[in-house]
Write a protein that holds these residues in place. Sequence first.
Motif, PDB file in Angstrom:
ATOM      1  N   LEU A   1     -39.096  -5.684 -21.633  1.00  0.00           N
ATOM      2  CA  LEU A   1     -39.596  -4.459 -22.598  1.00  0.00           C
ATOM      3  C   LEU A   1     -39.307  -3.061 -21.849  1.00  0.00           C
ATOM      4  CD1 LEU A   1     -40.756  -3.270 -25.139  1.00  0.00           C
ATOM      5  CD2 LEU A   1     -43.007  -3.771 -24.140  1.00  0.00           C
ATOM      6  N   THR A   2     -39.498  -3.172 -20.390  1.00  0.00           N
ATOM      7  CA  THR A   2     -39.261  -1.723 -19.727  1.00  0.00           C
ATOM      8  C   THR A   2     -37.882  -1.688 -19.625  1.00  0.00           C
ATOM      9  OG1 THR A   2     -41.274  -2.327 -18.267  1.00  0.00           O
ATOM     10  CG2 THR A   2     -39.781  -0.944 -17.549  1.00  0.00           C
ATOM     11  N   TYR A   3     -36.773  -2.489 -19.680  1.00  0.00           N
ATOM     12  CA  TYR A   3     -35.641  -2.441 -19.355  1.00  0.00           C
ATOM     13  C   TYR A   3     -35.291  -1.891 -20.952  1.00  0.00           C
ATOM     14  CZ  TYR A   3     -30.769  -3.829 -20.568  1.00  0.00           C
ATOM     15  OH  TYR A   3     -29.415  -3.856 -20.825  1.00  0.00           O
ATOM     16  N   LEU A   4     -35.698  -2.404 -21.963  1.00  0.00           N
ATOM     17  CA  LEU A   4     -35.109  -2.000 -23.315  1.00  0.00           C
ATOM     18  C   LEU A   4     -35.637  -0.436 -23.622  1.00  0.00           C
ATOM     19  CD1 LEU A   4     -34.150  -2.912 -26.051  1.00  0.00           C
ATOM     20  CD2 LEU A   4     -36.281  -3.686 -26.629  1.00  0.00           C
ATOM     21  N   LEU A   5     -36.887  -0.279 -22.955  1.00  0.00           N
ATOM     22  CA  LEU A   5     -37.225   1.160 -23.131  1.00  0.00           C
ATOM     23  C   LEU A   5     -36.589   2.283 -22.582  1.00  0.00           C
ATOM     24  CD1 LEU A   5     -41.290   0.690 -23.439  1.00  0.00           C
ATOM     25  CD2 LEU A   5     -39.769   1.190 -25.411  1.00  0.00           C
ATOM     26  N   GLN A   6     -36.410   1.803 -21.385  1.00  0.00           N
ATOM     27  CA  GLN A   6     -35.624   2.601 -20.512  1.00  0.00           C
ATOM     28  C   GLN A   6     -34.181   2.898 -21.032  1.00  0.00           C
ATOM     29  OE1 GLN A   6     -35.153   1.357 -16.489  1.00  0.00           O
ATOM     30  NE2 GLN A   6     -33.824   3.116 -15.634  1.00  0.00           N
ATOM     31  N   SER A   7     -33.726   1.933 -21.291  1.00  0.00           N
ATOM     32  CA  SER A   7     -32.308   2.021 -21.861  1.00  0.00           C
ATOM     33  C   SER A   7     -32.124   2.763 -23.226  1.00  0.00           C
ATOM     34  CB  SER A   7     -31.612   0.454 -22.137  1.00  0.00           C
ATOM     35  OG  SER A   7     -31.364  -0.075 -21.104  1.00  0.00           O
ATOM     36  N   CYS A   8     -33.024   2.562 -24.072  1.00  0.00           N
ATOM     37  CA  CYS A   8     -33.221   3.343 -25.284  1.00  0.00           C
ATOM     38  C   CYS A   8     -33.454   4.915 -24.950  1.00  0.00           C
ATOM     39  CB  CYS A   8     -34.249   2.730 -26.203  1.00  0.00           C
ATOM     40  SG  CYS A   8     -33.872   1.383 -26.955  1.00  0.00           S
ATOM     41  N   PHE A   9     -34.429   5.134 -23.985  1.00  0.00           N
ATOM     42  CA  PHE A   9     -34.581   6.556 -23.792  1.00  0.00           C
ATOM     43  C   PHE A   9     -33.332   7.162 -23.259  1.00  0.00           C
ATOM     44  CE2 PHE A   9     -36.305   9.819 -20.335  1.00  0.00           C
ATOM     45  CZ  PHE A   9     -36.727  10.358 -21.096  1.00  0.00           C
ATOM     46  N   GLY A  10     -32.619   6.480 -22.065  1.00  0.00           N
ATOM     47  CA  GLY A  10     -31.472   7.009 -21.680  1.00  0.00           C
ATOM     48  C   GLY A  10     -30.257   7.236 -22.717  1.00  0.00           C
ATOM     49  N   PHE A  11     -30.325   6.313 -23.509  1.00  0.00           N
ATOM     50  CA  PHE A  11     -29.251   6.398 -24.719  1.00  0.00           C
ATOM     51  C   PHE A  11     -29.523   7.650 -25.659  1.00  0.00           C
ATOM     52  CE2 PHE A  11     -28.589   1.711 -24.991  1.00  0.00           C
ATOM     53  CZ  PHE A  11     -27.984   1.655 -23.876  1.00  0.00           C
ATOM     54  N   ILE A  12     -30.877   7.850 -25.857  1.00  0.00           N
ATOM     55  CA  ILE A  12     -31.501   8.983 -26.733  1.00  0.00           C
ATOM     56  C   ILE A  12     -31.205  10.335 -25.902  1.00  0.00           C
ATOM     57  CG2 ILE A  12     -33.403  10.206 -28.267  1.00  0.00           C
ATOM     58  CD1 ILE A  12     -34.110   6.999 -28.896  1.00  0.00           C
ATOM     59  N   LEU A  13     -31.599  10.366 -24.738  1.00  0.00           N
ATOM     60  CA  LEU A  13     -31.743  11.732 -23.924  1.00  0.00           C
ATOM     61  C   LEU A  13     -30.113  12.159 -23.702  1.00  0.00           C
ATOM     62  CD1 LEU A  13     -33.160  13.675 -22.299  1.00  0.00           C
ATOM     63  CD2 LEU A  13     -32.999  12.120 -20.223  1.00  0.00           C
ATOM     64  N   THR A  14     -29.202  11.021 -23.473  1.00  0.00           N
ATOM     65  CA  THR A  14     -27.988  11.555 -23.309  1.00  0.00           C
ATOM     66  C   THR A  14     -27.120  11.793 -24.743  1.00  0.00           C
ATOM     67  OG1 THR A  14     -27.533   9.732 -21.766  1.00  0.00           O
ATOM     68  CG2 THR A  14     -25.741  10.524 -22.820  1.00  0.00           C
ATOM     69  N   ALA A  15     -27.567  11.301 -25.612  1.00  0.00           N
ATOM     70  CA  ALA A  15     -27.108  11.721 -26.961  1.00  0.00           C
ATOM     71  C   ALA A  15     -27.441  13.298 -27.285  1.00  0.00           C
ATOM     72  CB  ALA A  15     -27.525  10.755 -28.230  1.00  0.00           C
ATOM     73  N   LEU A  16     -28.797  13.476 -26.912  1.00  0.00           N
ATOM     74  CA  LEU A  16     -29.035  14.691 -27.269  1.00  0.00           C
ATOM     75  C   LEU A  16     -28.633  15.768 -26.575  1.00  0.00           C
ATOM     76  CD1 LEU A  16     -33.283  14.326 -27.536  1.00  0.00           C
ATOM     77  CD2 LEU A  16     -31.914  15.398 -29.162  1.00  0.00           C
ATOM     78  N   CYS A  17     -28.278  15.590 -25.277  1.00  0.00           N
ATOM     79  CA  CYS A  17     -27.938  16.364 -24.373  1.00  0.00           C
ATOM     80  C   CYS A  17     -26.448  16.545 -24.843  1.00  0.00           C
ATOM     81  CB  CYS A  17     -27.948  15.981 -23.064  1.00  0.00           C
ATOM     82  SG  CYS A  17     -29.359  15.885 -22.130  1.00  0.00           S
ATOM     83  N   TRP A  18     -25.566  15.767 -25.258  1.00  0.00           N
ATOM     84  CA  TRP A  18     -24.410  15.939 -25.680  1.00  0.00           C
ATOM     85  C   TRP A  18     -24.188  16.434 -26.937  1.00  0.00           C
ATOM     86  CZ3 TRP A  18     -22.039  10.394 -24.241  1.00  0.00           C
ATOM     87  CH2 TRP A  18     -21.814  10.263 -22.895  1.00  0.00           C
ATOM     88  N   GLY A  19     -25.068  16.065 -27.848  1.00  0.00           N
ATOM     89  CA  GLY A  19     -24.748  16.217 -29.382  1.00  0.00           C
ATOM     90  C   GLY A  19     -25.423  17.690 -29.731  1.00  0.00           C
ATOM     91  N   PHE A  20     -26.551  17.895 -29.105  1.00  0.00           N
ATOM     92  CA  PHE A  20     -27.377  19.060 -29.439  1.00  0.00           C
ATOM     93  C   PHE A  20     -26.826  20.404 -28.799  1.00  0.00           C
ATOM     94  CE2 PHE A  20     -31.276  21.570 -30.570  1.00  0.00           C
ATOM     95  CZ  PHE A  20     -31.689  21.093 -31.718  1.00  0.00           C
ATOM     96  N   THR A  21     -26.074  20.101 -27.873  1.00  0.00           N
ATOM     97  CA  THR A  21     -25.578  21.384 -27.086  1.00  0.00           C
ATOM     98  C   THR A  21     -24.181  21.674 -27.727  1.00  0.00           C
ATOM     99  OG1 THR A  21     -24.474  20.023 -25.348  1.00  0.00           O
ATOM    100  CG2 THR A  21     -26.763  20.886 -25.023  1.00  0.00           C
ATOM    101  N   ASN A  22     -23.585  20.781 -28.249  1.00  0.00           N
ATOM    102  CA  ASN A  22     -22.155  21.264 -28.936  1.00  0.00           C
ATOM    103  C   ASN A  22     -22.041  22.480 -29.789  1.00  0.00           C
ATOM    104  OD1 ASN A  22     -20.816  19.072 -27.443  1.00  0.00           O
ATOM    105  ND2 ASN A  22     -20.930  17.524 -29.421  1.00  0.00           N
ATOM    106  N   PRO A  23     -22.863  22.776 -30.918  1.00  0.00           N
ATOM    107  CA  PRO A  23     -22.945  23.820 -31.526  1.00  0.00           C
ATOM    108  C   PRO A  23     -23.070  25.341 -30.666  1.00  0.00           C
ATOM    109  CG  PRO A  23     -24.015  22.409 -32.656  1.00  0.00           C
ATOM    110  CD  PRO A  23     -23.985  21.982 -31.438  1.00  0.00           C
ATOM    111  N   PHE A  24     -23.919  25.034 -29.562  1.00  0.00           N
ATOM    112  CA  PHE A  24     -24.159  26.351 -28.623  1.00  0.00           C
ATOM    113  C   PHE A  24     -23.016  26.454 -27.802  1.00  0.00           C
ATOM    114  CE2 PHE A  24     -28.398  24.452 -30.248  1.00  0.00           C
ATOM    115  CZ  PHE A  24     -28.915  25.926 -30.728  1.00  0.00           C
ATOM    116  N   ILE A  25     -22.289  25.403 -27.355  1.00  0.00           N
ATOM    117  CA  ILE A  25     -20.944  25.476 -26.650  1.00  0.00           C
ATOM    118  C   ILE A  25     -20.138  26.523 -27.501  1.00  0.00           C
ATOM    119  CG2 ILE A  25     -19.109  24.409 -25.450  1.00  0.00           C
ATOM    120  CD1 ILE A  25     -21.173  22.337 -24.400  1.00  0.00           C
ATOM    121  N   LYS A  26     -20.218  25.845 -28.381  1.00  0.00           N
ATOM    122  CA  LYS A  26     -19.019  26.635 -29.632  1.00  0.00           C
ATOM    123  C   LYS A  26     -19.288  28.146 -29.758  1.00  0.00           C
ATOM    124  CE  LYS A  26     -17.524  26.203 -34.246  1.00  0.00           C
ATOM    125  NZ  LYS A  26     -17.642  25.432 -35.610  1.00  0.00           N
TER     126      LYS A  26
END
Length: 129
Positions: free
Chosen positions: A3-28
């Motif tokens: 469960l720890t591995y699963l939660l860590q992976s999910c958190f990493g995927f979501i945080l990465t997607a937030l950093c990548w996705g949410f900043t795109n309009p601001f970079i533009k």
Amino acid sequence: MDLTYLLQSCFGFILTALCWGFTNPFIKRGSEGIEKIKKGNWITQTLAETWFLFTNWKYVVPLAINLSGSAVYYYTLSSADITIAVPITNSLALIFTILAGVLVGEKPPTKKEIFGMSCVVVGVALCVT
């Protein structure tokens, strides 16, 4: 699966997607005005554009956050399966990009675009289960 591995992976995927996705309009938005720079040759043009971008905090701050997402992604990949990480992170980044764009005043997605995003999410969910 731990469960720890699963939660860590999910958190990493979501945080990465937030950093990548949410900043795109601001970079533009931060790069607005770069098209007005006109120099004599490609070397001075490139240098002027680089100077313009890297002296503009509205570009540099979202870019730094975006790049930190890559660090989180590589850290997450050290313990996650890449065949799961790539589709999850990229599909979430697409959704976060559209949400952030709407929040900063870009046009909301059409029904066809929403349907397309839904297909991507369902497809990724099918792939990872």
